[in-house]
Design a protein around this motif. Structure first.
Motif, PDB file in Angstrom:
ATOM      1  N   LEU A  80      40.100  38.778  41.994  1.00  0.00           N
ATOM      2  CA  LEU A  80      40.412  40.065  42.634  1.00  0.00           C
ATOM      3  C   LEU A  80      40.794  39.898  44.113  1.00  0.00           C
ATOM      4  CD1 LEU A  80      37.750  42.453  41.036  1.00  0.00           C
ATOM      5  CD2 LEU A  80      40.027  41.887  40.233  1.00  0.00           C
ATOM      6  N   SER A  81      41.034  41.051  44.754  1.00  0.00           N
ATOM      7  CA  SER A  81      41.705  41.056  46.058  1.00  0.00           C
ATOM      8  C   SER A  81      40.983  40.322  47.184  1.00  0.00           C
ATOM      9  CB  SER A  81      41.972  42.498  46.484  1.00  0.00           C
ATOM     10  OG  SER A  81      40.766  43.236  46.501  1.00  0.00           O
ATOM     11  N   SER A 118      47.433  46.422  39.166  1.00  0.00           N
ATOM     12  CA  SER A 118      46.468  47.044  40.079  1.00  0.00           C
ATOM     13  C   SER A 118      47.216  47.854  41.139  1.00  0.00           C
ATOM     14  CB  SER A 118      45.673  45.918  40.744  1.00  0.00           C
ATOM     15  OG  SER A 118      45.056  46.339  41.923  1.00  0.00           O
ATOM     16  N   ILE A 119      46.468  48.746  41.797  1.00  0.00           N
ATOM     17  CA  ILE A 119      47.020  49.419  42.979  1.00  0.00           C
ATOM     18  C   ILE A 119      47.378  48.390  44.055  1.00  0.00           C
ATOM     19  CG2 ILE A 119      45.980  51.692  42.681  1.00  0.00           C
ATOM     20  CD1 ILE A 119      43.668  50.801  44.524  1.00  0.00           C
ATOM     21  N   TYR A 143      46.447  38.474  45.972  1.00  0.00           N
ATOM     22  CA  TYR A 143      46.179  39.201  44.724  1.00  0.00           C
ATOM     23  C   TYR A 143      47.341  40.141  44.402  1.00  0.00           C
ATOM     24  CZ  TYR A 143      43.606  42.518  41.659  1.00  0.00           C
ATOM     25  OH  TYR A 143      43.189  43.335  40.637  1.00  0.00           O
ATOM     26  N   PRO A 171      43.262  51.431  39.316  1.00  0.00           N
ATOM     27  CA  PRO A 171      42.682  51.653  40.643  1.00  0.00           C
ATOM     28  C   PRO A 171      41.310  50.970  40.681  1.00  0.00           C
ATOM     29  CG  PRO A 171      42.324  53.577  39.252  1.00  0.00           C
ATOM     30  CD  PRO A 171      43.039  52.542  38.395  1.00  0.00           C
ATOM     31  N   GLY A 172      40.458  51.286  41.659  1.00  0.00           N
ATOM     32  CA  GLY A 172      39.100  50.763  41.672  1.00  0.00           C
ATOM     33  C   GLY A 172      38.357  51.269  40.449  1.00  0.00           C
ATOM     34  N   GLY A 183      36.186  42.347  44.815  1.00  0.00           N
ATOM     35  CA  GLY A 183      37.229  43.349  45.015  1.00  0.00           C
ATOM     36  C   GLY A 183      37.018  44.140  46.308  1.00  0.00           C
ATOM     37  N   THR A 184      38.034  44.919  46.661  1.00  0.00           N
ATOM     38  CA  THR A 184      37.976  45.765  47.861  1.00  0.00           C
ATOM     39  C   THR A 184      37.329  47.103  47.537  1.00  0.00           C
ATOM     40  OG1 THR A 184      39.960  44.668  48.650  1.00  0.00           O
ATOM     41  CG2 THR A 184      39.475  46.823  49.626  1.00  0.00           C
ATOM     42  N   THR A 185      37.529  47.564  46.294  1.00  0.00           N
ATOM     43  CA  THR A 185      36.975  48.870  45.899  1.00  0.00           C
ATOM     44  C   THR A 185      35.514  48.755  45.440  1.00  0.00           C
ATOM     45  OG1 THR A 185      37.866  48.544  43.672  1.00  0.00           O
ATOM     46  CG2 THR A 185      39.234  49.790  45.208  1.00  0.00           C
ATOM     47  N   TRP A 280      46.864  49.777  50.727  1.00  0.00           N
ATOM     48  CA  TRP A 280      47.003  50.354  49.381  1.00  0.00           C
ATOM     49  C   TRP A 280      47.243  51.862  49.460  1.00  0.00           C
ATOM     50  CZ3 TRP A 280      42.254  47.693  46.552  1.00  0.00           C
ATOM     51  CH2 TRP A 280      42.532  46.330  46.398  1.00  0.00           C
TER      52      TRP A 280
HETATM   53  C1  AKB Z   1      40.078  45.128  43.830  1.00  0.00           C
HETATM   54  O1  AKB Z   1      39.500  45.870  44.638  1.00  0.00           O
HETATM   55  O2  AKB Z   1      40.529  44.018  44.100  1.00  0.00           O
HETATM   56  C2  AKB Z   1      40.273  45.641  42.416  1.00  0.00           C
HETATM   57  C3  AKB Z   1      41.596  46.294  42.249  1.00  0.00           C
HETATM   58  C4  AKB Z   1      41.849  47.625  42.803  1.00  0.00           C
HETATM   59  O3  AKB Z   1      42.466  45.715  41.662  1.00  0.00           O
HETATM   60  N1  AKB Z   1      39.213  46.547  42.071  1.00  0.00           N
END
Ligand code: AKB
Length: 320
Positions: A80-81, A118-119, A143, A171-172, A183-185, A280
């Motif tokens: 992930l990100s 992904s977003i 990512y 999305p998250g 991840g970021t979310t 994003w």
């Molecule tokens: C992330 O935060 O990297 C994932 C995503 C939005 O793809 N949850």
């Protein structure tokens, strides 16, 4: 009859998707795979077919596809990100070289392939509000680069080799079963655990940062609905915008306060993950998914918070 192989099956999405797939298609028709065994997933591993598979090992993948007569791969193995920014080489290797192997198997063995985008496939120059299905995609994370390249590669295999590739831009994702990793979310998952355990949460994402989110049951429905959708109705393939809600930290905190009035939110912003979040969209336009395959999420923020808190109370053994 579908014979499905899920890669990354012990991850956040996979661990819940496996239960749903085994219910719908039968236990022996849904094979779970992961590159290593992870603690806490004993039931999933013991209740049906499970294989250790590294998606970067084409031969290992091909052997499992042959062993179970697989005709569908749901490719969830990914970095992930935030983790991808710390280790861009692994992010590229797993997300791109792994996907390439999956698509090659799809071409050789005529498989249907689902790959989540992904977003993160969007970037700072993308229109941030009501982000259209077809728009500028110039992400600035590794990512995100792998997600755009992955979308293009999946479309290429569809157009060039007639491989039935499909995908959504998730999305998250918020869930209580398995924690997300890297991840970021992820803040939007951690906040529920901390609200129940300590009645407070320190967010690494700043006040006012709006991002799309979705509760896991809707994400699982999206995967199954798109895989089962009539191909004649699909104008897009890789990948559909899907969303269920869009909020900033103050809004999720307010929804938690409805159930835990003492809950307090403060901030210790992580500049790396904040920069990713800032690049994003604030909210996606998912009308193409609604029109082409009937996407219609069931959970808004209020319904999700109620269910998350109920389920987590049981899981964490915390009294009301
Ligand atoms: C992330 O935060 O990297 C994932 C995503 C939005 O793809 N949850």
């Amino acid at each position: 009859m579908r014979k499905i192989l899920v890669t990354g099956a012990l991850g956040q999405i996979g661990s819940e998707l496996m239960v749903k797939l085994r219910e719908i298609y039968g236990v022996n028709n849904a094979v779970a795979s992961n590159r290593r065994i992870k603690e806490g997933h004993e039931a999933l591993i013991e209740n049906g077919p499970f294989e250790i598979v590294n998606i970067n090992n084409l031969k290992q993948m091909a052997d499992v596809v042959d062993k179970y007569n697989i005709n569908t791969i749901i490719n969830l193995a990914a970095i992930l990100s935030a983790k991808g920014e710390n280790d861009p080489a692994s992010c590229w290797d797993i997300n791109m070289n792994g996907l390439y192997n999956v698509l090659e198997l799809g071409r050789e063995k005529r498989l249907q392939i689902f790959t989540p985008s992904s977003i993160a496939a969007f970037g700072p120059s993308t229109p941030p509000d009501n982000t259209p299905q077809d728009t500028i995609q110039r992400p600035n994370t590794m990512y995100g680069v792998t997600k755009v390249a992955g979308e293009l590669l999946c479309d290429y295999y569809y157009k060039k080799f007639d491989v039935d590739t499909r995908g959504v831009r998730f999305p998250g994702l918020i869930s209580y079963e398995t924690l997300p990793g890297g991840g970021t979310t992820d803040y939007a998952v951690h906040i529920y655990y901390e609200a129940l355990k300590h009645k407070k949460y320190t967010s690494f994402i700043d006040k006012g940062t709006q991002m799309d989110m979705m509760y896991m049951p809707d994400a699982l429905d999206a995967i199954v609905s798109l895989m089962e959708a009539d191909p004649a109705k699909l104008k897009h393939r890789n990948a559909f915008n899907v969303t269920a809600m869009s909020f900033e930290p103050e809004e999720i905190a307010a929804s938690i306060k409805e159930h835990i009035p003492e809950f307090k939110l403060d901030y210790d912003v992580d500049s790396g993950r904040q920069a990713i979040a800032d690049s994003w969209p604030n909210s996606l336009d998912d009308s193409a998914a609604r029109e082409e395959w009937g996407w219609n999420p069931k959970y808004n923020l209020e319904a999700m918070t109620k269910d998350m808190l109920e389920k987590l109370r049981i899981k964490l053994n915390i009294e009301d």
